[in-house]
Design a protein around this motif. Structure first.
Motif, PDB file in Angstrom:
ATOM      1  N   GLU A 106     -23.162 -29.190 -38.888  1.00 55.19           N
ATOM      2  CA  GLU A 106     -24.251 -28.998 -37.932  1.00 55.19           C
ATOM      3  C   GLU A 106     -25.138 -30.501 -38.103  1.00 55.19           C
ATOM      4  O   GLU A 106     -25.449 -30.940 -36.950  1.00 55.19           O
ATOM      5  N   ASP A 107     -25.607 -31.026 -39.179  1.00 58.02           N
ATOM      6  CA  ASP A 107     -26.330 -32.057 -39.463  1.00 58.02           C
ATOM      7  C   ASP A 107     -25.354 -33.280 -38.880  1.00 58.02           C
ATOM      8  O   ASP A 107     -26.405 -34.171 -38.398  1.00 58.02           O
ATOM      9  N   ARG A 129     -25.763 -33.477 -35.137  1.00 57.31           N
ATOM     10  CA  ARG A 129     -27.018 -33.763 -34.441  1.00 57.31           C
ATOM     11  C   ARG A 129     -27.425 -35.460 -34.786  1.00 57.31           C
ATOM     12  O   ARG A 129     -27.972 -36.030 -33.968  1.00 57.31           O
TER      13      ARG A 129
END
Length: 65
Positions: free
Chosen positions: A56-57, A60
């Motif tokens: 997820e990081d 982003r």
């Protein structure tokens, strides 16, 4: 995940966290774990490594760069 948490994980993996940005630090952790250092390099935020701890990081971060 914030930088302090990433630094904590780095130390637990034997990676020196000093003077590294989040992307470089996570890539160093990936290498220490035996993975490709691909954090932040997902084209248009698309990554097929769904089981990656940083997924997820990474998505982003990749969309911002």
């Amino acid at each position: 995940m914030n930088l302090a948490s990433v630094r904590h994980i780095a130390r637990s993996k034997g990676v020196a966290p000093e003077r590294r940005c989040k992307r470089e630090l996570i890539q160093a952790i990936q290498i220490a774990e035996g993975y490709q250092p691909c954090f932040g390099q997902a084209p248009a935020g698309v990554c097929r490594q769904l089981d990656c701890h940083w997924h997820e990081d990474c998505r982003r971060h990749s969309r911002r760069h």
